[in-house]
Design an enzyme around this catalytic site. Sequence first.
Site, mmCIF file in Angstrom:
data_model
loop_
_atom_site.group_PDB
_atom_site.id
_atom_site.type_symbol
_atom_site.label_atom_id
_atom_site.label_comp_id
_atom_site.label_asym_id
_atom_site.label_seq_id
_atom_site.Cartn_x
_atom_site.Cartn_y
_atom_site.Cartn_z
ATOM 1 N N ASP A 170 -14.542 1.241 79.906
ATOM 2 C CA ASP A 170 -13.773 0.417 78.882
ATOM 3 C C ASP A 170 -13.820 1.464 77.677
ATOM 4 O O ASP A 170 -13.324 1.059 76.388
ATOM 5 C CB ASP A 170 -14.435 -0.948 78.583
ATOM 6 C CG ASP A 170 -15.874 -0.599 78.089
ATOM 7 O OD1 ASP A 170 -16.508 0.462 77.892
ATOM 8 O OD2 ASP A 170 -16.705 -1.757 77.538
ATOM 9 N N ASP A 205 -22.581 2.476 77.355
ATOM 10 C CA ASP A 205 -23.199 1.136 77.694
ATOM 11 C C ASP A 205 -24.592 1.463 78.132
ATOM 12 O O ASP A 205 -25.148 2.651 78.506
ATOM 13 C CB ASP A 205 -22.433 0.384 78.739
ATOM 14 C CG ASP A 205 -21.752 1.168 79.864
ATOM 15 O OD1 ASP A 205 -22.541 1.905 80.544
ATOM 16 O OD2 ASP A 205 -20.498 1.086 80.171
ATOM 17 N N ASP A 242 -33.774 0.004 67.344
ATOM 18 C CA ASP A 242 -33.381 0.057 66.012
ATOM 19 C C ASP A 242 -33.492 -1.305 65.534
ATOM 20 O O ASP A 242 -33.202 -2.312 65.851
ATOM 21 C CB ASP A 242 -31.987 0.569 65.847
ATOM 22 C CG ASP A 242 -31.862 1.448 64.714
ATOM 23 O OD1 ASP A 242 -32.280 1.308 63.376
ATOM 24 O OD2 ASP A 242 -31.094 2.374 64.747
ATOM 25 N N ASP A 247 -34.383 0.640 59.988
ATOM 26 C CA ASP A 247 -33.323 1.018 59.281
ATOM 27 C C ASP A 247 -33.567 0.781 57.598
ATOM 28 O O ASP A 247 -33.891 -0.192 57.343
ATOM 29 C CB ASP A 247 -31.895 0.294 59.812
ATOM 30 C CG ASP A 247 -30.702 0.757 59.157
ATOM 31 O OD1 ASP A 247 -30.345 1.841 59.536
ATOM 32 O OD2 ASP A 247 -30.082 0.124 58.228
ATOM 33 N N GLU A 268 -36.957 4.594 58.315
ATOM 34 C CA GLU A 268 -35.939 5.338 57.706
ATOM 35 C C GLU A 268 -35.934 4.935 56.106
ATOM 36 O O GLU A 268 -36.062 4.127 55.672
ATOM 37 C CB GLU A 268 -34.545 4.969 58.383
ATOM 38 C CG GLU A 268 -33.461 5.936 57.666
ATOM 39 C CD GLU A 268 -32.048 5.446 57.477
ATOM 40 O OE1 GLU A 268 -31.093 6.202 57.583
ATOM 41 O OE2 GLU A 268 -31.829 4.320 57.395
ATOM 42 N N HIS A 315 -27.228 10.255 64.033
ATOM 43 C CA HIS A 315 -26.042 9.703 64.190
ATOM 44 C C HIS A 315 -25.132 9.632 62.664
ATOM 45 O O HIS A 315 -24.064 9.163 62.552
ATOM 46 C CB HIS A 315 -26.063 8.273 64.342
ATOM 47 C CG HIS A 315 -26.751 7.344 63.755
ATOM 48 N ND1 HIS A 315 -28.092 7.297 63.815
ATOM 49 C CD2 HIS A 315 -26.411 6.271 63.062
ATOM 50 C CE1 HIS A 315 -28.456 6.363 62.699
ATOM 51 N NE2 HIS A 315 -27.472 5.710 62.300
ATOM 52 N N ASP A 316 -25.915 9.803 61.615
ATOM 53 C CA ASP A 316 -25.241 9.968 60.263
ATOM 54 C C ASP A 316 -25.087 11.251 59.752
ATOM 55 O O ASP A 316 -24.434 11.406 58.654
ATOM 56 C CB ASP A 316 -26.178 9.307 59.381
ATOM 57 C CG ASP A 316 -26.448 7.553 59.554
ATOM 58 O OD1 ASP A 316 -25.554 7.072 59.792
ATOM 59 O OD2 ASP A 316 -27.627 7.309 59.323
HETATM 60 C C1 NOJ Z 1 -28.661 3.735 58.025
HETATM 61 C C2 NOJ Z 1 -28.197 3.922 59.287
HETATM 62 O O1 NOJ Z 1 -28.486 5.205 59.746
HETATM 63 C C3 NOJ Z 1 -26.564 4.121 59.249
HETATM 64 O O2 NOJ Z 1 -25.846 4.485 60.229
HETATM 65 C C4 NOJ Z 1 -26.186 2.657 58.472
HETATM 66 O O3 NOJ Z 1 -24.643 2.735 58.391
HETATM 67 C C5 NOJ Z 1 -26.885 2.341 57.262
HETATM 68 N N1 NOJ Z 1 -28.458 2.688 57.516
HETATM 69 C C6 NOJ Z 1 -26.676 0.854 57.144
HETATM 70 O O4 NOJ Z 1 -27.272 0.130 57.969
#
Ligand code: NOJ
Length: 560
Positions: free
Chosen positions: A29, A33, A102, A203, A260, A332-333
Amino acid sequence: MSTKQCEEWWKRSVVYQIYPRSFLDSDGDGIGDLQGIVSKLDYLHKLGIDVIWLSPIYDSPNDDNGYDIRDYHEIMQEFGTMDDFEYLLEEAHTRGMKIIMDLVVNHTSDEHKWFLESKKSKDQHYRDYYIWRSGENDKEPNNWGSVFGGPAWEYDEQTDEYYLHIFSRKQPDLNWENKNVRDEIYRMMAFWLNKGVDGFRMDVINFISKVPNLPDGIVREGMIYGDGSLYFMNGPRIHEFLKEMNSEVLSKYDTLTVGEMPGASTDDAILYTDPSNNELNMVFTFEHMELDSRSDKWDYQPLHLVDLKKNFEKWQTKLHNIGWNSLYWNNHDQPRIVSRFGNDEAFRIESAKMLATCLHMLQGTPYIYQGEEIGMTNVKFPSIEQYKDLETLNMFKEKQSQGVPVNQIMNSIYVKGRDNARTPMQWDDSKHGGFTEGEPWIEANPRYKEINVEAALFDDHSIFYHYQHLIALRKKYDVITGGNFTLLYEEDPNLFAYRRKSDTEELIVLCNFSEKDLSLRDPLLIEDLKQYRVIVQNYQEVVLAETLTLRPFEGLVFFR
Ligand code: NOJ
């Protein structure tokens, strides 16, 4: 270092972060997953990692790819079912790997049932689960801007009030002042821990306590909104909340907890992670990732290595023997590290290995983000249509409306955009890098033909095997986990060199962050190094003569 500090498993662990949406699609898709992850557990086991951190897999409308949770007890349909999750957990455990989830509890989705109830009227039970305020003369209750652009408040016509959202308007902030909210969260955490998960990555957990009267923030030059961070980061009740979470839930399980924490200083980090405070095991902080920005993340400036070195020195020395930190270049950021602090063309392999060496010999728990172990690079999609991240898309619109030329905006996206990290994992050189047999939710980086797991596994000198070696060393030498840190050649603009020392072992790490040869004319050090042996290198032969010349992006570790 006390023996106790060495005992904790999470201090000797290496964590691998999976962004499930982009990892591997098993059903065509176009979206990664859980079964896709199961099928790659042997691959991760071969790499040698101990813990998998799964970015959110809960039910979500995906405004922010799962960081907007609609139901904390359900699995996102595209990712699979609860049975799939339990199977994944079991299969990971069978291989000796742990899984941390997470935990996104600063906010929920605006489609979460608590929020839907909360919106209904001012006087019902769930109203106070979120942060509602009346406006000031038809304006927002304060001047805060949201992290993703626009104001941090959204007006709700039905009840004529605004709710706070530090992130997107589909991510309303929970009101942690309300004990019912906290209890619901603790129960939900226990639900996952009772299933057998091994901990949480939390988070923006240092945003949960806000200064109650929510004062206006400073409006910096060129900005429309005020910066509220002083009033929502590391707020007045944060330590009380984390201690409560620890005593009510975490203390009953053997977990890895990592907070985080944007905007956390070393002093904050010590308070959060000093074991005698009973809060979290470790923090995940950002100062080292902000050194190549000016006013905000999009405002790029080249990295000065001396700033990076001094920053690491501060964190390494201040937390030593008291607190604990995470070590990371990627998540991922963040853009891909080989494109950011290395050279992703002529010296891609050398610089990816050197960066890994430099980070993995430090004290802390290392995090590897999917694809980092094969040296995946940033992507340059020609059109904004090819980008998916709401932060990037909002910024594009905002800057365009201010008249900033499109090519200038695109250039900042190429350098800093979050989608750099979110293109599909590159498994082989087949279509879409072997990520999916369907159409991927975001296009693959066209470099998958050259950069992929299959090729990396085939080549004994690949970046993959370099990471494997670094992970194995952490298990072998106590000095990596426990030794102290001394920065060498502090002012050298190209060389990052440091010493790690314990009672019985010593390491010297030399990393050339430049594209040029770097001659080390330090007879004393060179004489000294003859007592050591090389345990990590990224060029085939190491020549130690009267001078030591480090080739472009060469990284060496000497041990005795
Ligand atoms: C931190 C996360 O790593 C990020 O990807 C997310 O957009 C923000 N917190 C909001 O949850």
